[in-house]
Design an enzyme around this catalytic site. Structure first.
Site, PDB file in Angstrom:
ATOM      1  N   ASP A   1      -1.849   4.629  -6.180  1.00  0.00           N
ATOM      2  CA  ASP A   1      -0.406   4.470  -6.001  1.00  0.00           C
ATOM      3  C   ASP A   1       0.372   5.672  -6.496  1.00  0.00           C
ATOM      4  OD1 ASP A   1      -1.019   1.537  -5.472  1.00  0.00           O
ATOM      5  OD2 ASP A   1       1.140   1.743  -5.170  1.00  0.00           O
TER       6      ASP A   1
ATOM      7  N   GLY B   1       0.869  -1.179   0.000  1.00  0.00           N
ATOM      8  CA  GLY B   1       0.000   0.000   0.000  1.00  0.00           C
ATOM      9  C   GLY B   1       0.905   1.228   0.000  1.00  0.00           C
ATOM     10  N   ALA B   2       0.643   2.161  -0.931  1.00  0.00           N
ATOM     11  CA  ALA B   2       1.607   3.239  -1.154  1.00  0.00           C
ATOM     12  C   ALA B   2       2.020   4.014   0.116  1.00  0.00           C
ATOM     13  CB  ALA B   2       1.070   4.183  -2.231  1.00  0.00           C
TER      14      ALA B   2
HETATM   15  O1  MRU Z   1       0.609  -3.980  -4.510  1.00  0.00           O
HETATM   16  P1  MRU Z   1       0.006  -3.241  -3.363  1.00  0.00           P
HETATM   17  O2  MRU Z   1      -0.775  -4.111  -2.443  1.00  0.00           O
HETATM   18  O3  MRU Z   1       1.024  -2.402  -2.641  1.00  0.00           O
HETATM   19  O4  MRU Z   1      -1.035  -2.246  -4.041  1.00  0.00           O
HETATM   20  C1  MRU Z   1      -1.762  -1.375  -3.217  1.00  0.00           C
HETATM   21  C2  MRU Z   1      -2.760  -0.557  -3.951  1.00  0.00           C
HETATM   22  O5  MRU Z   1      -2.899  -0.631  -5.148  1.00  0.00           O
HETATM   23  C3  MRU Z   1      -3.533   0.438  -3.118  1.00  0.00           C
HETATM   24  O6  MRU Z   1      -4.818   0.625  -3.652  1.00  0.00           O
HETATM   25  C4  MRU Z   1      -2.800   1.787  -3.106  1.00  0.00           C
HETATM   26  O7  MRU Z   1      -1.466   1.632  -2.779  1.00  0.00           O
HETATM   27  C5  MRU Z   1      -3.446   2.747  -2.181  1.00  0.00           C
HETATM   28  S1  MRU Z   1      -3.205   2.324  -0.505  1.00  0.00           S
HETATM   29  C6  MRU Z   1      -3.854   3.528   0.471  1.00  0.00           C
END
Ligand code: MRU
Length: 359
Positions: free
Chosen positions: A248, A49-50
């Site tokens: 992201d 998650g970013a």
């Molecule tokens: O591959 P990930 O699990 O890191 O991807 C996460 C996402 O795509 C989330 O929707 C994004 O980072 C937003 S988190 C607040």
């Protein structure tokens, strides 16, 4: 409430990460005492998650800085730069990772005065190391506060009784706490609204099934799990009032990279005239990129597609393509909800205004 979920924390010179690889079967914390462990945890999605990636990287850099050799100012500076470079190479799409690294570099530059004499180096580096630890912890606290503001801004868009479709996990687990998209849902619930969430399972890594379903259950927010290919049918049935996801990386024109499958949902939502919302902090917006075409898209290992939770589902030798994110054009996005306010199409001017109001 969401305080019960502790995604990541700095404790006694160690980084504590809730292991998101094993949720929901196990609730286990990984304790990292070396920066290499934090780096590996970002790469293998133990923490994901970013915003969470950004804060984890900041803590990882602080942890690494504690152990950096410093026989000379040059050695200390070089070691710090190399540390930042390693974290910058961990995951390419999440804007918050680079934002967090820039902030740690700023903290280093502000606090580091290259020592004239060898005798004073120890004192100088001790001060910098301490400042980096404080900065990483501050970033975690700020992230939670920002998410609460996103929640307050966004809940206005959510009506009582809303049935919300979300994708991946943009919750407390994807941030230092409270969440972005799920933060809006929390805030709407706390404002007394009845909310029903539909969570896409989110292949290949199942962040929706494993993480969003678990996180919402922890707080008794009604959640129904669906497979990714069911969303269109639910929209056709009139069972979805809006789609609400995280991001992201957002380009200056509002084009938004988010978990693979988000673009398909946006197109479906547009076809069914359902609002499609992005919730993200300003730190996810990359003003250097004029459009989503410039956003680097991470490709992840074939194994994620070839297997589900370690069980192989495809024949040996089949070719695989595994982009982790896609880009939704701004024209499909009804609103971008940030801590500074809500932006709408056309996004360039709206987002710039939010940045200028913030500073
Ligand atoms: O591959 P990930 O699990 O890191 O991807 C996460 C996402 O795509 C989330 O929707 C994004 O980072 C937003 S988190 C607040």
């Amino acid at each position: 409430m969401s305080a019960r979920i502790s995604t990541l924390a700095w404790q006694k010179n160690a980084v504590h990460l809730l292991d998101q690889k094993v949720l929901p079967a196990e609730v286990r914390t990984l304790i990292c005492t070396r920066y290499e462990e934090v780096l590996a945890a970002i790469k293998d999605l133990t923490v994901r998650g970013a915003p969470a990636i950004g804060v984890a990287a900041a803590m990882g850099i602080a942890l690494g800085a504690l152990a950096l050799p410093a026989d000379s100012s040059e050695e200390f500076q070089k070691g710090f730069d190399a540390l930042c470079d390693q974290f910058a190479a961990a995951r390419p799409t999440a804007r918050n990772l680079f934002w967090a690294i820039e902030r740690m570099k700023g903290c280093f530059a502000e606090n580091f005065r290259p020592a004239e004499s060898v005798g004073s180096i120890a004192g100088e580096t001790a001060k910098v190391r301490q400042a980096l630890v404080v900065e990483a912890q501050r970033m975690a606290e700020e992230d939670v506060a920002i998410n609460r503001r996103i929640g307050q801004q966004g809940q206005i868009l959510i009506r009582d009784g809303a049935r919300i479709l979300t994708h991946c996990n943009a919750g407390a687990l994807a941030t230092a706490g409270y969440g972005t998209a799920l933060g809006v849902i929390r805030a709407a619930r706390d404002a007394g609204k009845q909310i029903q969430v539909f969570a896409d399972e989110t292949r290949p890594v199942l962040q929706g099934a494993r993480l969003t379903a678990w996180e919402l259950q922890q707080e008794n927010i009604p959640v129904t799990l669906i497979t990714d290919n069911m969303a269109g049918f639910l929209m056709k049935q009139g069972r979805i009032d809006c789609v609400l996801v995280g991001a992201d990386r957002i380009a200056a024109n509002g084009d938004t990279a988010n978990k693979i499958g988000t673009y398909s949902l946006a197109v479906l939502a547009s076809a069914h005239q359902i609002p499609f919302y992005i919730a993200a902090p300003l730190s996810t917006i990359d003003r250097q990129l004029s459009s989503g075409a410039e956003i680097p898209i991470e490709e992840r290992p074939d194994e994620e597609v070839l297997a589900i939770q370690g069980v192989r589902i495809a024949p040996v030798g089949v070719a695989v393509y595994n982009p982790a994110f896609d880009v939704t054009p701004g024209c499909y996005i009804s609103a971008i909800i940030t801590e500074a306010g809500i932006a709408q199409f056309p996004y360039e001017s709206f987002l710039e205004k939010l940045f200028s109001e913030k500073s």
